[in-house]
Design an enzyme around this catalytic site. Structure first.
Site, PDB file in Angstrom:
ATOM      1  N   ALA A   5      20.006  69.345   0.092  1.00 48.37           N
ATOM      2  CA  ALA A   5      21.174  69.943  -0.553  1.00 48.37           C
ATOM      3  C   ALA A   5      22.322  68.939  -0.611  1.00 48.37           C
ATOM      4  CB  ALA A   5      21.609  71.191   0.204  1.00 48.37           C
ATOM      5  N   GLY A  43      16.048  70.972   1.242  1.00 47.67           N
ATOM      6  CA  GLY A  43      15.722  71.623  -0.012  1.00 47.67           C
ATOM      7  C   GLY A  43      14.655  70.892  -0.801  1.00 47.67           C
ATOM      8  N   GLU A 102      11.478  72.054   0.655  1.00 47.61           N
ATOM      9  CA  GLU A 102      11.281  73.447   0.242  1.00 47.61           C
ATOM     10  C   GLU A 102      10.846  73.541  -1.214  1.00 47.61           C
ATOM     11  OE1 GLU A 102      14.335  76.126   2.762  1.00 47.61           O
ATOM     12  OE2 GLU A 102      15.245  74.389   1.795  1.00 47.61           O
ATOM     13  N   GLU A 153      17.601  70.907   8.669  1.00 46.71           N
ATOM     14  CA  GLU A 153      18.785  71.775   8.668  1.00 46.71           C
ATOM     15  C   GLU A 153      19.320  72.057  10.070  1.00 46.71           C
ATOM     16  OE1 GLU A 153      16.524  72.733   4.871  1.00 46.71           O
ATOM     17  OE2 GLU A 153      16.018  72.324   6.956  1.00 46.71           O
TER      18      GLU A 153
END
Length: 255
Positions: A61, A106, A109, A129
């Site tokens: 992110a 991300g 993911e 994270e």
């Protein structure tokens, strides 16, 4: 545009293009959702490659953007974030992630939303994270644990550590490791092969597997049974069976 979609001969490339690290800011997330939905609708798209370029898949992110968000802002944004990744996971066609360099947070993911992951020897994957005092928020706690099992997923999520391509292969986080310069070529070849297959049967297979992973076995078997019977109404089933009887297995040319 930070994400583009280009298609040729049945294969679409969903390309992240936000140098230098393909950080997934809000605009990129929204564009990703928009193009995933376009890939779903388009009849000329029969398989999809997700690619971030030769150097990096996506390093996560946009932390600077997230840093200024308070609780109220993220309550609103968190659903949209998940929806953008779910749109990729729900593309009812074969999807392969071509992973080079970093696929973190991300980025990891997003790779998890694909059906198959081909990684370069230079790939680094992880869910860091926890090092920010957070947890994965774009499906990592759910898709990672379903893919590699809860213990291995917790190891990666609890520690935030990065794993190289070979360890990722051992864990089941990626499906194939190739030289970095061959990642896109091999991912495209995988997608192109399936793009020539029976589109409705491939959609049925994907939905049956994915639904089964999300529910109990009886519901999964019911989905399988309904799709299996329903495929007997398709032209592809007629083509496949006729070709098998007349020419032998593996020679059918589907519409």
């Amino acid at each position: 545009m930070t994400v583009t979609l280009e298609a040729a001969e049945g294969v679409a490339t969903l390309r992240l293009d936000r140098p230098p690290m393909n950080a997934l800011d809000v605009a990129t997330q929204d564009r990703l959702k928009e193009l995933a939905e376009e890939a779903t609708r388009r009849e000329d798209v029969r398989a999809v490659v997700i690619y971030g370029g030769e150097k990096v898949f996506a390093a996560g992110a946009d932390i600077k953007e997230m840093q200024v968000m308070d609780h109220a802002a993220m309550v609103t944004r968190a659903r949209a974030l998940q929806d953008s990744f779910t749109a990729v996971a729900r593309i009812p066609k074969p999807v392969v992630a071509a992973v080079t360099g970093y696929a973190l947070g991300g980025g990891c993911e997003l790779a998890l939303c694909a059906d198959f992951r081909i990684a370069g020897e230079n790939a680094k994957l992880g869910q860091p994270e926890i090092l920010l005092g957070l947890i994965p928020g774009a499906g990592g706690t759910q898709r990672l644990s379903r893919l590699v099992g809860p213990s291995r997923a917790k190891d990666l999520i609890f520690t935030g550590r990065q794993v190289g391509a070979e360890e990722a292969l051992t864990l089941g986080l990626v499906d194939r490791v190739v030289p970095a310069g061959e990642v896109y070529e091999q991912a495209h070849a995988w997608a192109a092969r399936l793009a020539k297959g029976p589109a409705i049967a491939l959609r049925a297979a994907k939905e049956a597997v994915d639904t089964g992973l999300e529910t109990d076995i009886e519901t999964g078997l019911a989905v399988e049974r309904n799709w299996f019977a329903g495929l007997f109404a398709t032209a592809d089933r007629e083509i496949g069976m006729r070709s098998f009887v007349e020419e032998g297995p593996g020679k059918a040319k589907f519409l």
